[in-house]
Design a protein around this motif. Structure first.
Motif, PDB file in Angstrom:
ATOM      1  N   LEU A  69       0.909  -1.149  -0.121  1.00 46.47           N
ATOM      2  CA  LEU A  69      -0.089   0.209  -0.124  1.00 46.47           C
ATOM      3  C   LEU A  69       0.719   1.315   0.157  1.00 46.47           C
ATOM      4  CD1 LEU A  69      -3.209   0.513   0.419  1.00 46.47           C
ATOM      5  CD2 LEU A  69      -2.370   0.890   2.705  1.00 46.47           C
ATOM      6  N   THR A  70       0.645   2.305  -0.832  1.00 44.22           N
ATOM      7  CA  THR A  70       1.204   3.826  -0.726  1.00 44.22           C
ATOM      8  C   THR A  70       1.043   4.375   0.804  1.00 44.22           C
ATOM      9  OG1 THR A  70       0.106   4.137  -2.273  1.00 44.22           O
ATOM     10  CG2 THR A  70       1.319   6.075  -1.802  1.00 44.22           C
ATOM     11  N   LEU A  71       2.390   4.426   0.568  1.00 44.39           N
ATOM     12  CA  LEU A  71       3.106   5.050   2.740  1.00 44.39           C
ATOM     13  C   LEU A  71       3.752   6.133   2.699  1.00 44.39           C
ATOM     14  CD1 LEU A  71       4.400   0.831   3.953  1.00 44.39           C
ATOM     15  CD2 LEU A  71       2.250   1.905   4.239  1.00 44.39           C
ATOM     16  N   SER A  72       3.457   7.008   1.343  1.00 39.90           N
ATOM     17  CA  SER A  72       4.226   8.771   1.954  1.00 39.90           C
ATOM     18  C   SER A  72       3.758   9.153   0.812  1.00 39.90           C
ATOM     19  CB  SER A  72       5.412   8.569   0.825  1.00 39.90           C
ATOM     20  OG  SER A  72       5.290   7.773  -0.532  1.00 39.90           O
ATOM     21  N   GLY A  73       3.473  11.080   0.841  1.00 37.53           N
ATOM     22  CA  GLY A  73       3.255  11.884   0.063  1.00 37.53           C
ATOM     23  C   GLY A  73       1.729  11.936  -0.213  1.00 37.53           C
ATOM     24  N   HIS A  74       1.347  12.441  -0.727  1.00 38.45           N
ATOM     25  CA  HIS A  74      -0.061  13.089  -0.397  1.00 38.45           C
ATOM     26  C   HIS A  74      -1.235  12.521  -1.671  1.00 38.45           C
ATOM     27  CE1 HIS A  74       1.350  16.629  -2.265  1.00 38.45           C
ATOM     28  NE2 HIS A  74       1.284  16.302  -3.261  1.00 38.45           N
ATOM     29  N   ALA A 101      -3.891  -6.997   0.262  1.00 40.10           N
ATOM     30  CA  ALA A 101      -3.748  -5.632   0.344  1.00 40.10           C
ATOM     31  C   ALA A 101      -4.087  -5.140   1.735  1.00 40.10           C
ATOM     32  CB  ALA A 101      -5.250  -4.815  -0.414  1.00 40.10           C
ATOM     33  N   ALA A 102      -4.986  -5.539   2.810  1.00 38.63           N
ATOM     34  CA  ALA A 102      -4.884  -5.645   4.067  1.00 38.63           C
ATOM     35  C   ALA A 102      -3.562  -5.889   5.146  1.00 38.63           C
ATOM     36  CB  ALA A 102      -6.060  -6.408   4.283  1.00 38.63           C
ATOM     37  N   LEU A 103      -2.792  -6.696   4.557  1.00 36.32           N
ATOM     38  CA  LEU A 103      -1.458  -6.720   4.914  1.00 36.32           C
ATOM     39  C   LEU A 103      -0.048  -6.768   4.841  1.00 36.32           C
ATOM     40  CD1 LEU A 103      -3.107 -10.361   6.404  1.00 36.32           C
ATOM     41  CD2 LEU A 103      -3.049  -8.350   7.646  1.00 36.32           C
ATOM     42  N   SER A 104      -0.795  -5.922   3.339  1.00 36.33           N
ATOM     43  CA  SER A 104       0.899  -5.531   2.594  1.00 36.33           C
ATOM     44  C   SER A 104       1.250  -4.694   3.279  1.00 36.33           C
ATOM     45  CB  SER A 104       0.177  -5.022   1.371  1.00 36.33           C
ATOM     46  OG  SER A 104       0.005  -3.739   1.558  1.00 36.33           O
ATOM     47  N   VAL A 105       0.466  -4.114   5.008  1.00 36.50           N
ATOM     48  CA  VAL A 105       1.091  -2.863   5.441  1.00 36.50           C
ATOM     49  C   VAL A 105       2.276  -3.225   6.983  1.00 36.50           C
ATOM     50  CG1 VAL A 105       1.476  -0.509   7.148  1.00 36.50           C
ATOM     51  CG2 VAL A 105       0.291  -1.030   4.580  1.00 36.50           C
ATOM     52  N   GLN A 106       1.729  -4.225   6.881  1.00 41.94           N
ATOM     53  CA  GLN A 106       1.905  -5.395   8.626  1.00 41.94           C
ATOM     54  C   GLN A 106       3.549  -6.605   7.850  1.00 41.94           C
ATOM     55  OE1 GLN A 106      -1.217  -7.540  10.002  1.00 41.94           O
ATOM     56  NE2 GLN A 106       0.082  -8.941  11.440  1.00 41.94           N
ATOM     57  N   CYS A 107       2.802  -6.640   6.617  1.00 38.00           N
ATOM     58  CA  CYS A 107       4.603  -7.349   6.808  1.00 38.00           C
ATOM     59  C   CYS A 107       5.323  -7.125   6.107  1.00 38.00           C
ATOM     60  CB  CYS A 107       3.560  -8.598   4.996  1.00 38.00           C
ATOM     61  SG  CYS A 107       2.082  -9.845   5.433  1.00 38.00           S
ATOM     62  N   PHE A 108       5.309  -5.734   5.358  1.00 36.60           N
ATOM     63  CA  PHE A 108       6.389  -5.110   4.471  1.00 36.60           C
ATOM     64  C   PHE A 108       6.750  -4.516   5.956  1.00 36.60           C
ATOM     65  CE2 PHE A 108       7.988   0.070   3.836  1.00 36.60           C
ATOM     66  CZ  PHE A 108       8.748  -1.025   3.194  1.00 36.60           C
ATOM     67  N   PHE A 109       6.438  -3.605   6.922  1.00 33.87           N
ATOM     68  CA  PHE A 109       6.984  -3.031   8.469  1.00 33.87           C
ATOM     69  C   PHE A 109       7.855  -3.538   9.292  1.00 33.87           C
ATOM     70  CE2 PHE A 109       4.591   0.362   7.389  1.00 33.87           C
ATOM     71  CZ  PHE A 109       5.319   1.749   7.273  1.00 33.87           C
ATOM     72  N   ARG A 110       7.150  -5.871   8.859  1.00 33.20           N
ATOM     73  CA  ARG A 110       7.460  -6.856   9.488  1.00 33.20           C
ATOM     74  C   ARG A 110       9.096  -7.396   9.152  1.00 33.20           C
ATOM     75  NH1 ARG A 110       7.308 -11.692   8.238  1.00 33.20           N
ATOM     76  NH2 ARG A 110       7.561 -13.638   9.587  1.00 33.20           N
ATOM     77  N   LEU A 111       9.697  -6.130   7.434  1.00 30.53           N
ATOM     78  CA  LEU A 111       9.946  -7.003   7.097  1.00 30.53           C
ATOM     79  C   LEU A 111      11.455  -5.816   7.177  1.00 30.53           C
ATOM     80  CD1 LEU A 111       9.101  -8.200   3.952  1.00 30.53           C
ATOM     81  CD2 LEU A 111      10.434  -9.635   5.310  1.00 30.53           C
ATOM     82  N   ASP A 132       4.368  -2.328 -13.299  1.00 31.06           N
ATOM     83  CA  ASP A 132       3.278  -2.707 -14.328  1.00 31.06           C
ATOM     84  C   ASP A 132       2.418  -3.353 -13.790  1.00 31.06           C
ATOM     85  OD1 ASP A 132       5.442  -4.431 -13.287  1.00 31.06           O
ATOM     86  OD2 ASP A 132       4.889  -5.488 -15.323  1.00 31.06           O
ATOM     87  N   HIS A 133       1.121  -2.464 -14.073  1.00 31.42           N
ATOM     88  CA  HIS A 133      -0.263  -3.045 -13.796  1.00 31.42           C
ATOM     89  C   HIS A 133      -0.177  -1.671 -11.983  1.00 31.42           C
ATOM     90  CE1 HIS A 133      -0.551  -5.622 -16.920  1.00 31.42           C
ATOM     91  NE2 HIS A 133       0.656  -5.488 -16.406  1.00 31.42           N
ATOM     92  N   ASP A 134       0.431  -1.424 -12.303  1.00 31.57           N
ATOM     93  CA  ASP A 134       0.136  -0.342 -10.912  1.00 31.57           C
ATOM     94  C   ASP A 134      -0.588   0.677 -11.509  1.00 31.57           C
ATOM     95  OD1 ASP A 134       0.506   1.020  -8.040  1.00 31.57           O
ATOM     96  OD2 ASP A 134       2.340   0.737  -8.597  1.00 31.57           O
ATOM     97  N   PRO A 135      -1.753   0.607 -11.117  1.00 29.84           N
ATOM     98  CA  PRO A 135      -1.870   2.733 -11.351  1.00 29.84           C
ATOM     99  C   PRO A 135      -1.693   4.129 -10.105  1.00 29.84           C
ATOM    100  CG  PRO A 135      -3.220   1.655  -9.454  1.00 29.84           C
ATOM    101  CD  PRO A 135      -2.597   0.681 -10.149  1.00 29.84           C
ATOM    102  N   ARG A 136      -1.057   3.720  -9.132  1.00 27.09           N
ATOM    103  CA  ARG A 136      -0.196   4.156  -8.231  1.00 27.09           C
ATOM    104  C   ARG A 136       1.155   4.254  -8.325  1.00 27.09           C
ATOM    105  NH1 ARG A 136      -3.535   7.465  -6.676  1.00 27.09           N
ATOM    106  NH2 ARG A 136      -5.937   6.901  -6.202  1.00 27.09           N
ATOM    107  N   GLN A 137       2.324   4.398  -7.212  1.00 30.98           N
ATOM    108  CA  GLN A 137       3.870   4.310  -6.592  1.00 30.98           C
ATOM    109  C   GLN A 137       3.496   3.294  -6.024  1.00 30.98           C
ATOM    110  OE1 GLN A 137       5.302   8.329  -6.662  1.00 30.98           O
ATOM    111  NE2 GLN A 137       5.065   7.776  -9.240  1.00 30.98           N
ATOM    112  N   ARG A 138       3.237   2.076  -5.780  1.00 31.58           N
ATOM    113  CA  ARG A 138       2.843   1.327  -4.272  1.00 31.58           C
ATOM    114  C   ARG A 138       4.331   0.551  -4.692  1.00 31.58           C
ATOM    115  NH1 ARG A 138      -3.178  -0.019  -6.187  1.00 31.58           N
ATOM    116  NH2 ARG A 138      -4.027   1.230  -5.439  1.00 31.58           N
ATOM    117  N   ALA A 139       4.996   0.603  -5.115  1.00 29.93           N
ATOM    118  CA  ALA A 139       6.384  -0.860  -5.228  1.00 29.93           C
ATOM    119  C   ALA A 139       7.307  -0.078  -4.969  1.00 29.93           C
ATOM    120  CB  ALA A 139       6.597  -0.761  -6.510  1.00 29.93           C
TER     121      ALA A 139
END
Ligand SMILES: Cc1cc2nc3c(=O)[nH]c(=O)nc-3n(C[C@H](O)[C@H](O)[C@H](O)COP(=O)(O)OP(=O)(O)OC[C@H]3O[C@@H](n4cnc5c(N)ncnc54)[C@H](O)[C@@H]3O)c2cc1C
Length: 653
Positions: A69-74, A101-111, A132-139
């Motif tokens: 999930l996006t974790l920066s900017g506006h 989607a929901a657990l992406s943040v928890q898993c990311f911060f654990r890493l 690719d196939h990403d409408p935002r900047q989530r990568a």
């Protein structure tokens, strides 16, 4: 965990009883063991055919991507919106997409906490980029080896917890009764004879993190140490999902590495030769009106890496098809960075606007492809030098290679398969559909392993009993496998299992990869079926090579299931989509000079396309069910209600 022995034939076999066995030592396997321990289940055994093998630890790319999930900017983002992005990949279950989607943040911060150096800015925002196939900047990424670092930190965390680990244990069968998984049969690949050859695991749960079934294809971007073990899961009755959906793309063969990004943007020459490296031909030039048109398509391959059948006519994926065609005509294909394509008869200003602007801004409108690559991305040059290839002096052999299986074993929203107690996580699980955002595979592996651990810790905590029914199950399952091993040891004149393995993988790459033709698939199914039925008399091995006999067996079952899924797909009147072109006489040819097998029509044109194919394998035959994907759940989550039920069961239901 308890250890004892079990009598089989006239020798004893090691028997281990444990609540949960985690199979596989990639990012998903280590993550599962670590989560399970944190969730309170301490009776865990990890095992792997080789601790340092597998995709996560041994692969990478220009910028290996992690999706969250996006974790920066506006820029606005939400769990639901990310779930919708995943769902829009087609043939994706919405409940799984929502979990990812929901657990992406928890898993990311654990890493992050464990030490993966994902970059953040000075305010602590984890800034992302668009994949690719990403409408935002989530990568996000830590460079070429994101998954390797993930695996290392997760492994350290598991080691700190002193979770037992059995190395050199190859799972060769999944044991089940009519209702539940009961355990695993393993080959000790360090064995010296039948007295220490097998190990039996009796367990309440299996978390299967064996990765993608990479060994099925000879033309492969997977590391050579990754084979996969989905065949024996199908054999145990675990269902497959979206098995038709792969990602194929251009990769070098030695070393195996995706030639994406800068490797294409610097505009190398594509040449083909005969098998001995003679009679070179710059074959792409015959298929484009001008060198500039050809090079604009080559440039786009930089960030349109996987073969995408929607871009096969007059766009970048025509390049993949032309490479494929050369190889299937018996020629070898190379990238040459030493001199310019079309003898340098092109002008940078006449490339597409996009290509020219990019090259101009990077200061790359000069010299040879090698000089441009040095200027644009020196680490990309050094990567090959470190692996023994000097791009300044030699060519680089490439093929259209299998890189990722979007489908796999079918799981529910707790990553449990239809075989109770058998969970599949990581690439072994098929949670993606036709398309997926780059980086979503690594996220799915982390989320799935957390979900499986939560479920096991909540509901499946009992110690298993190696009772008489279990012993009977072991005897019944091991007998044919033991006979297979013994006959391979005595069939001295038969071809080696490892050479048969290689031949079967070559056949699959030639007949059923990015280009799929019903007749070729059907004849491949016939060949695989014959090999499976004659296996006990047709291969040889030494004791130390028995692992190849069981690998071959697993791979042939797997090929059989996948090929039947491809054939069922075409015979159900589905058309080309994703990374697969299905020959279709009603369709269009990507280029008039290509043979008729390349004629195809797009699934996108057909609104019934968004259907999930589920595969059930039984005694060599497959049954198929087509269904619509589950929608993304939209529940009325009133806080007080969620809290009440959370206090009751943590909402693990
Ligand atoms: C070139 C390349 C680039 C990629 N880039 C990206 C990217 O940028 N972003 C992204 O999200 N994904 C990417 N992927 C995909 C991603 O890397 C994999 O999907 C992921 O690493 C798989 O992790 P895993 O833990 O499921 O399996 P693996 O890491 O493959 O581990 C499987 C484990 O199971 C073990 N095993 C297998 N069979 C048996 C058996 N019978 N008995 C015992 N053990 C067994 C293996 O030895 C290994 O330890 C890429 C893949 C490739 C090949």
């Amino acid at each position: 965990m308890k250890e004892s022995c079990l009598k089989f034939s006239d020798f004893q076999i090691r028997l281990i009883s444990v609540n949960t066995a985690v199979v596989g030592s990639g990012a998903a396997g280590y993550s599962a063991a670590d989560h399970l321990y944190r969730q309170g289940q301490r009776d865990i055994l990890m095992l792997s055919e080789a601790r340092t093998a597998g995709t996560s630890r041994n692969t990478g790319s220009d910028k290996q991507t992690y999706y969250k999930l996006t974790l920066s900017g506006h820029s606005p983002d939400s769990v639901f919106e990310m779930a919708e992005t995943l769902f829009e990949g087609q043939c994706v279950d919405g409940d799984l997409a929502l979990c990812e989607a929901a657990l992406s943040v928890q898993c990311f911060f654990r890493l992050v906490e464990l030490g993966v150096p994902f970059p953040c800015n000075r305010y602590g925002e984890y800034v992302g980029y668009k994949t690719d196939h990403d409408p935002r900047q989530r990568a996000t990424s830590i460079g070429p080896y994101t998954s390797r670092k993930m695996t290392e930190v997760l492994e350290n965390s598991v080691k700190e917890k002193q979770i037992p680990f059995l190395d050199h244990m190859q799972v060769v069968a999944v044991l089940r009764d009519s209702d539940n998984v009961r355990g695993l049969l393993c080959l000790n690949t360090d064995s010296t004879g039948q007295q220490d050859r097998y190990c039996v695991i009796c367990c309440r749960n299996v978390i299967y993190a064996t990765g993608g079934p990479a060994g099925m294809y000879a033309d492969s971007a997977y590391p050579p140490s990754q084979f996969g073990a989905s065949g024996i899961a199908f054999e145990a009755g675990v269902h497959g999902r979206n098995l038709t959906e792969w990602q194929y793309g251009m990769a070098s063969l030695r070393p195996r590495w995706n030639v994406s990004g800068s490797y294409m943007q610097v505009l190398p020459r594509f040449i083909s030769t005969d098998q001995d490296g003679n009679h070179p031909s710059e074959f792409l030039t015959d298929f484009f009106a001008t060198p500039e048109e050809m090079l604009s398509a080559v440039f786009l391959k930089g960030y349109q890496w996987p073969f995408d059948v929607r871009k096969a006519i007059g766009e970048s994926s025509l390049i993949d098809l032309l490479v494929y065609r050369e190889r299937s005509a018996g020629r070898r294909v190379f990238l040459d960075y030493r001199s310019n394509p079309a003898d340098g008869r092109f002008r940078f200003e006449d490339l597409s606007e996009e290509a020219f602007q990019y090259l101009n801004k990077s200061g790359c409108c000069f010299g040879t492809p090698y000089e441009r690559l040095c200027h644009m991305n020196m680490p990309a040059v050094e990567f090959y030098r470190e692996h023994g290839v000097d791009l300044a002096r030699e060519t680089l052999e490439i093929a259209i290679c299998a890189q990722h299986n979007n489908g796999g074993l079918a799981v529910d929203a707790w990553w449990q398969t239809d075989l109770p107690g058998f969970f599949a996580v990581g690439e072994a699980a098929g949670t993606h559909g036709v398309y997926r955002p780059g980086g979503a595979a690594l996220n799915a592996g982390q989320v799935g392993s957390l979900r499986a651990a939560q479920y096991i810790a909540a509901y499946r905590t009992e110690m298993p009993e190696p009772d008489t029914t279990f012993e009977a199950l072991v005897q019944k399952s091991l007998r044919p496998l033991h006979c297979l091993a013994e006959s391979a040891l005595t069939n001295k004149d038969a071809p080696s299992a490892s050479s048969r393995y290689h031949e079967a993988a070559v056949r699959m790459s030639a007949s059923a990869a990015a280009l799929r033709n019903p007749e070729a698939i059907a004849s491949c199914i016939k060949a695989v079926g014959e090999e499976l039925s004659t296996l006990p008399v047709s291969v040889s091995a030494e004791e130390s090579g028995l692992l190849w006999v069981f690998r071959l067996r697993d791979m042939l079952i797997c090929q059989n299931v996948y090929l039947q899924a491809y054939l069922n797909y075409c015979s159900s009147d589905h058309r080309s989509r994703g990374s697969a072109l299905y020959s279709d006489p009603r369709g269009n040819l990507p280029h008039p000079a290509l043979p008729e097998t390349f004629r195809f029509s797009l699934e996108d044109e057909d609104p019934s396309g968004n259907l999930i194919q589920e595969t059930v394998y039984c005694d060599g035959e497959c049954r198929f069910v087509w269904r619509t994907p589950h929608p993304v759940p939209e529940e009325d989550d009133f806080f007080e209600n969620v809290w009440r039920s959370y206090r009751e069961n943590r909402n693990i239901i």
